[in-house]
Design a protein around this motif. Structure first.
Motif, PDB file in Angstrom:
ATOM      1  N   SER A 225      37.251  74.278  13.456  1.00  0.00           N
ATOM      2  CA  SER A 225      37.326  75.466  12.590  1.00  0.00           C
ATOM      3  C   SER A 225      38.752  75.716  12.133  1.00  0.00           C
ATOM      4  O   SER A 225      39.002  76.043  10.980  1.00  0.00           O
ATOM      5  CB  SER A 225      36.876  76.723  13.340  1.00  0.00           C
ATOM      6  OG  SER A 225      35.596  76.573  13.835  1.00  0.00           O
ATOM      7  N   ARG A 226      39.669  75.591  13.071  1.00  0.00           N
ATOM      8  CA  ARG A 226      41.075  75.869  12.745  1.00  0.00           C
ATOM      9  C   ARG A 226      41.626  74.854  11.760  1.00  0.00           C
ATOM     10  O   ARG A 226      42.405  75.178  10.888  1.00  0.00           O
ATOM     11  CB  ARG A 226      41.925  75.846  14.018  1.00  0.00           C
ATOM     12  CG  ARG A 226      41.516  76.883  15.038  1.00  0.00           C
ATOM     13  CD  ARG A 226      42.113  78.228  14.692  1.00  0.00           C
ATOM     14  NE  ARG A 226      41.356  79.327  15.295  1.00  0.00           N
ATOM     15  CZ  ARG A 226      41.902  80.429  15.785  1.00  0.00           C
ATOM     16  NH1 ARG A 226      43.212  80.580  15.768  1.00  0.00           N
ATOM     17  NH2 ARG A 226      41.159  81.383  16.292  1.00  0.00           N
ATOM     18  N   LYS A 227      41.201  73.604  11.940  1.00  0.00           N
ATOM     19  CA  LYS A 227      41.733  72.553  11.063  1.00  0.00           C
ATOM     20  C   LYS A 227      41.361  72.800   9.612  1.00  0.00           C
ATOM     21  O   LYS A 227      42.160  72.556   8.714  1.00  0.00           O
ATOM     22  CB  LYS A 227      41.163  71.185  11.473  1.00  0.00           C
ATOM     23  CG  LYS A 227      41.765  70.611  12.721  1.00  0.00           C
ATOM     24  CD  LYS A 227      41.025  69.346  13.129  1.00  0.00           C
ATOM     25  CE  LYS A 227      41.350  68.978  14.564  1.00  0.00           C
ATOM     26  NZ  LYS A 227      40.447  67.960  15.101  1.00  0.00           N
ATOM     27  N   HIS A 228      40.120  73.261   9.415  1.00  0.00           N
ATOM     28  CA  HIS A 228      39.637  73.362   8.046  1.00  0.00           C
ATOM     29  C   HIS A 228      39.690  74.789   7.516  1.00  0.00           C
ATOM     30  O   HIS A 228      39.235  75.055   6.424  1.00  0.00           O
ATOM     31  CB  HIS A 228      38.197  72.826   7.975  1.00  0.00           C
ATOM     32  CG  HIS A 228      38.085  71.451   8.539  1.00  0.00           C
ATOM     33  ND1 HIS A 228      38.707  70.376   7.969  1.00  0.00           N
ATOM     34  CD2 HIS A 228      37.474  70.974   9.656  1.00  0.00           C
ATOM     35  CE1 HIS A 228      38.454  69.294   8.707  1.00  0.00           C
ATOM     36  NE2 HIS A 228      37.721  69.631   9.731  1.00  0.00           N
ATOM     37  N   ALA A 229      40.247  75.702   8.322  1.00  0.00           N
ATOM     38  CA  ALA A 229      40.282  77.107   7.904  1.00  0.00           C
ATOM     39  C   ALA A 229      41.277  77.325   6.780  1.00  0.00           C
ATOM     40  O   ALA A 229      42.298  76.649   6.690  1.00  0.00           O
ATOM     41  CB  ALA A 229      40.652  77.979   9.096  1.00  0.00           C
ATOM     42  N   MET A 230      40.932  78.259   5.928  1.00  0.00           N
ATOM     43  CA  MET A 230      41.876  78.694   4.900  1.00  0.00           C
ATOM     44  C   MET A 230      43.003  79.457   5.580  1.00  0.00           C
ATOM     45  O   MET A 230      42.749  80.270   6.453  1.00  0.00           O
ATOM     46  CB  MET A 230      41.189  79.661   3.911  1.00  0.00           C
ATOM     47  CG  MET A 230      40.075  79.047   3.084  1.00  0.00           C
ATOM     48  SD  MET A 230      40.734  77.946   1.826  1.00  0.00           S
ATOM     49  CE  MET A 230      40.225  76.347   2.484  1.00  0.00           C
ATOM     50  N   PRO A 231      44.237  79.234   5.149  1.00  0.00           N
ATOM     51  CA  PRO A 231      45.321  80.057   5.695  1.00  0.00           C
ATOM     52  C   PRO A 231      45.085  81.502   5.287  1.00  0.00           C
ATOM     53  O   PRO A 231      44.698  81.765   4.145  1.00  0.00           O
ATOM     54  CB  PRO A 231      46.576  79.499   5.012  1.00  0.00           C
ATOM     55  CG  PRO A 231      46.169  78.223   4.363  1.00  0.00           C
ATOM     56  CD  PRO A 231      44.688  78.268   4.156  1.00  0.00           C
ATOM     57  N   ARG A 232      45.292  82.407   6.229  1.00  0.00           N
ATOM     58  CA  ARG A 232      45.106  83.817   5.915  1.00  0.00           C
ATOM     59  C   ARG A 232      46.258  84.325   5.073  1.00  0.00           C
ATOM     60  O   ARG A 232      47.407  83.948   5.303  1.00  0.00           O
ATOM     61  CB  ARG A 232      45.066  84.642   7.206  1.00  0.00           C
ATOM     62  CG  ARG A 232      43.683  84.875   7.721  1.00  0.00           C
ATOM     63  CD  ARG A 232      43.667  86.093   8.613  1.00  0.00           C
ATOM     64  NE  ARG A 232      44.702  85.986   9.645  1.00  0.00           N
ATOM     65  CZ  ARG A 232      45.139  87.037  10.316  1.00  0.00           C
ATOM     66  NH1 ARG A 232      44.698  88.249  10.040  1.00  0.00           N
ATOM     67  NH2 ARG A 232      46.044  86.880  11.248  1.00  0.00           N
TER      68      ARG A 232
ATOM     69  N   MET B   1      47.026  65.604  18.483  1.00  0.00           N
ATOM     70  CA  MET B   1      46.674  66.976  18.881  1.00  0.00           C
ATOM     71  C   MET B   1      46.392  67.003  20.376  1.00  0.00           C
ATOM     72  O   MET B   1      46.451  66.000  21.041  1.00  0.00           O
ATOM     73  CB  MET B   1      45.463  67.437  18.087  1.00  0.00           C
ATOM     74  CG  MET B   1      45.515  68.925  17.770  1.00  0.00           C
ATOM     75  SD  MET B   1      44.377  69.365  16.487  1.00  0.00           S
ATOM     76  CE  MET B   1      44.893  71.047  16.147  1.00  0.00           C
ATOM     77  N   THR B   8      46.803  76.291  21.111  1.00  0.00           N
ATOM     78  CA  THR B   8      46.124  76.263  19.838  1.00  0.00           C
ATOM     79  C   THR B   8      47.019  76.913  18.803  1.00  0.00           C
ATOM     80  O   THR B   8      47.319  78.080  18.910  1.00  0.00           O
ATOM     81  CB  THR B   8      44.826  77.075  19.955  1.00  0.00           C
ATOM     82  OG1 THR B   8      44.012  76.438  20.903  1.00  0.00           O
ATOM     83  CG2 THR B   8      44.130  77.170  18.631  1.00  0.00           C
ATOM     84  N   GLY B   9      47.416  76.161  17.820  1.00  0.00           N
ATOM     85  CA  GLY B   9      48.318  76.710  16.816  1.00  0.00           C
ATOM     86  C   GLY B   9      47.673  77.887  16.100  1.00  0.00           C
ATOM     87  O   GLY B   9      46.475  77.929  15.913  1.00  0.00           O
ATOM     88  N   ASN B  22      41.790  84.981  12.581  1.00  0.00           N
ATOM     89  CA  ASN B  22      42.491  83.717  12.744  1.00  0.00           C
ATOM     90  C   ASN B  22      43.629  83.795  13.747  1.00  0.00           C
ATOM     91  O   ASN B  22      44.605  83.071  13.648  1.00  0.00           O
ATOM     92  CB  ASN B  22      43.060  83.289  11.392  1.00  0.00           C
ATOM     93  CG  ASN B  22      42.527  81.940  10.992  1.00  0.00           C
ATOM     94  OD1 ASN B  22      41.750  81.359  11.738  1.00  0.00           O
ATOM     95  ND2 ASN B  22      42.967  81.434   9.874  1.00  0.00           N
ATOM     96  N   ALA B  96      34.223  82.671  16.581  1.00  0.00           N
ATOM     97  CA  ALA B  96      35.512  82.132  17.021  1.00  0.00           C
ATOM     98  C   ALA B  96      35.404  80.645  17.361  1.00  0.00           C
ATOM     99  O   ALA B  96      36.313  79.860  17.067  1.00  0.00           O
ATOM    100  CB  ALA B  96      36.010  82.916  18.229  1.00  0.00           C
ATOM    101  N   LEU B  97      34.296  80.266  17.963  1.00  0.00           N
ATOM    102  CA  LEU B  97      34.131  78.864  18.374  1.00  0.00           C
ATOM    103  C   LEU B  97      33.675  77.982  17.215  1.00  0.00           C
ATOM    104  O   LEU B  97      33.521  76.764  17.384  1.00  0.00           O
ATOM    105  CB  LEU B  97      33.115  78.761  19.528  1.00  0.00           C
ATOM    106  CG  LEU B  97      33.575  79.322  20.872  1.00  0.00           C
ATOM    107  CD1 LEU B  97      32.447  79.224  21.903  1.00  0.00           C
ATOM    108  CD2 LEU B  97      34.810  78.571  21.390  1.00  0.00           C
ATOM    109  N   GLY B  98      33.464  78.597  16.061  1.00  0.00           N
ATOM    110  CA  GLY B  98      33.054  77.786  14.907  1.00  0.00           C
ATOM    111  C   GLY B  98      31.605  77.350  15.000  1.00  0.00           C
ATOM    112  O   GLY B  98      31.219  76.320  14.438  1.00  0.00           O
ATOM    113  N   VAL B 101      28.764  77.652  11.718  1.00  0.00           N
ATOM    114  CA  VAL B 101      28.427  76.590  10.764  1.00  0.00           C
ATOM    115  C   VAL B 101      27.723  75.485  11.547  1.00  0.00           C
ATOM    116  O   VAL B 101      27.977  75.286  12.733  1.00  0.00           O
ATOM    117  CB  VAL B 101      29.674  76.025  10.041  1.00  0.00           C
ATOM    118  CG1 VAL B 101      30.431  77.138   9.345  1.00  0.00           C
ATOM    119  CG2 VAL B 101      30.564  75.266  10.991  1.00  0.00           C
ATOM    120  N   ARG B 103      26.938  72.072  13.047  1.00  0.00           N
ATOM    121  CA  ARG B 103      27.804  70.957  13.416  1.00  0.00           C
ATOM    122  C   ARG B 103      26.982  69.769  13.907  1.00  0.00           C
ATOM    123  O   ARG B 103      26.333  69.837  14.939  1.00  0.00           O
ATOM    124  CB  ARG B 103      28.793  71.371  14.503  1.00  0.00           C
ATOM    125  CG  ARG B 103      29.751  72.453  14.043  1.00  0.00           C
ATOM    126  CD  ARG B 103      31.120  72.318  14.681  1.00  0.00           C
ATOM    127  NE  ARG B 103      31.991  73.384  14.215  1.00  0.00           N
ATOM    128  CZ  ARG B 103      32.847  73.258  13.196  1.00  0.00           C
ATOM    129  NH1 ARG B 103      32.945  72.124  12.548  1.00  0.00           N
ATOM    130  NH2 ARG B 103      33.596  74.280  12.827  1.00  0.00           N
TER     131      ARG B 103
END
Lengths: 236, 236
Positions: A225-232, B1, B8-9, B22, B96-98, B101, B103
């Motif tokens: 999710s984080r990888k493909h998330a839009m930057p806020r 990674m 987690t960035g 986010n 939060a865990l994605g 969507v 998968r």
DNA sequence: TAGATTGTTAATCGATTAACAATC
DNA sequence: TAGATTGTTAATCGATTAACAATC
């Protein structure tokens, strides 16, 4: 006792050059020792006799400073300017992990996953012997899996005492896992590797480690999710 | 990674009452969110509509302060003096865990363990769909496992693109795991759950989590040694 | 000796926990 | 209001890392 974490109780006692038999070892270090042990095995098979902390750390996927710190908990087995003797270090890690004594385990629940675990070659090749298979389902009891006859769960106490087993692999359905766990504890089991997706209650002298396959995928999903998330947008 | 760890960035940005879409979430928290999610599912099935941090923490086997801190990374979804609404919290953790969507995952290597994973009901019931089974062994290609036809590993890129897959489960023999991993990465996979007892090299944008069954037993073995060890004489 | 590498120190970083003000 | 429970702070604890003196 600890569930996949928590410090390993130990003395803080003084020590001579090699007197490291029973030192405190951090839990995070214990987990990595298993990796070092496996990687050292590969080096040994290659005929490598000596490794530096840098080589071993790279092969194990960790920082070399961390590797040296980890090994320092076992004692002082390296040679400055040279590195570590592969055989010596392998032996010391085996000793630390308690792999120099024979360890048999009992596997409870020979359903889908349990059958695969029963046949998993990695256990045998890395120091563990599955001594017995148990199940509650009469249709499975008496069947033969990988040369072992599945016995009734009622035989648990007998099996544990006959074979001197203290470690169990729990691969039953979630619904009965706590009940089976209680039986394991009553039979004298003090370590459980739990594949059922439930939080087990155990007395303080029993260790539980859990392997939750779906949870592993959920953790990967989080990062996806984080990888493909839009930057806020930045807050104004 | 990160490989089973590492932060987690995320942004450290400001946030309103519920604007937690986010936020940075510590890695240790992510792993526990999966547990909370499962436990909340049980509460929901029981018809429980509200839980306190104490109840949920007890059921998840953690300290209630840690639970509240974990949840606070997602936003502020509790009601003081009351607790958390089970459905609301379940939904927020899923988000939060994605898991909101769909998968799909690809499973590579349908040997002993791979076949069991292919049939593991826990994946399906907890948000994941195994969309394809791949193997390099011609004897296995074309066979049917749990309603899925095993395809040749050569079809990897096609499968990944057709199904929009980014997560792979790697259950091949150790000897070919790195090679298969390289193929996965080349095909666009960005998350790998690795059951092969090898340290995988991957580019920085790819996440690897490993499940090492023998290592788990070795960690238990370590603690067994300590339990039954003779206390060392105190140094003079 | 000169070069290499360990074992350890000290700094940093992240995770856990108790305590409590905020607030339902 | 009184009681309950959250969300957050600050202290503690444990793990990681860089740097380097010790020493092979």
């Amino acid at each position: 006792m600890s569930v996949n974490g928590g410090p390993t109780g130990g003395s803080g006692a003084s020590d001579g050059a090699h007197a490291a038999a029973n030192r405190y070892v951090p839990e995070a270090t214990v987990a990595r020792l298993a990796t070092y042990f496996r990687v050292l095995g590969s080096f040994g098979e290659n005929g490598t006799t000596t490794v530096s902390s840098d080589e071993l750390a790279t092969a194990a996927g960790v920082n070399s400073a961390m590797l040296r710190k980890d090994l320092s908990f076992l004692g002082s087995y390296g040679i400055r300017g040279v590195g570590y003797d592969v055989d010596t270090l392998t032996g010391q890690i085996a000793r630390a992990l308690g792999l120099t004594v024979h360890r048999s385990v009992v596997l409870v629940g020979v359903g889908n996953l349990g059958q695969a675990l029963a046949g998993y070659a990695g256990f045998g090749s890395r120091g563990f012997h599955i001594a017995a298979l148990l199940d509650a389902d009469p249709a499975r009891v008496g069947t033969c899996i990988r040369g072992l006859v599945v016995r009734d769960i009622a035989a648990l106490a007998d099996v544990v005492h006959e074979e001197g087993i203290t470690i169990a692999v729990l691969a039953t359905p979630a619904a009965v896992a706590q009940d089976v766990c209680d039986q394991l504890v009553a039979a004298g089991i003090t370590s459980i590797l739990n594949f059922a997706p439930v939080v087990l209650s155990v007395p303080p002298h029993v260790d539980v480690r859990k392997v939750d396959l779906a949870a592993e995928l959920q953790i990967l999903s989080f990062h996806e999710s984080r990888k493909h998330a839009m930057p806020r947008p930045v807050a104004r």
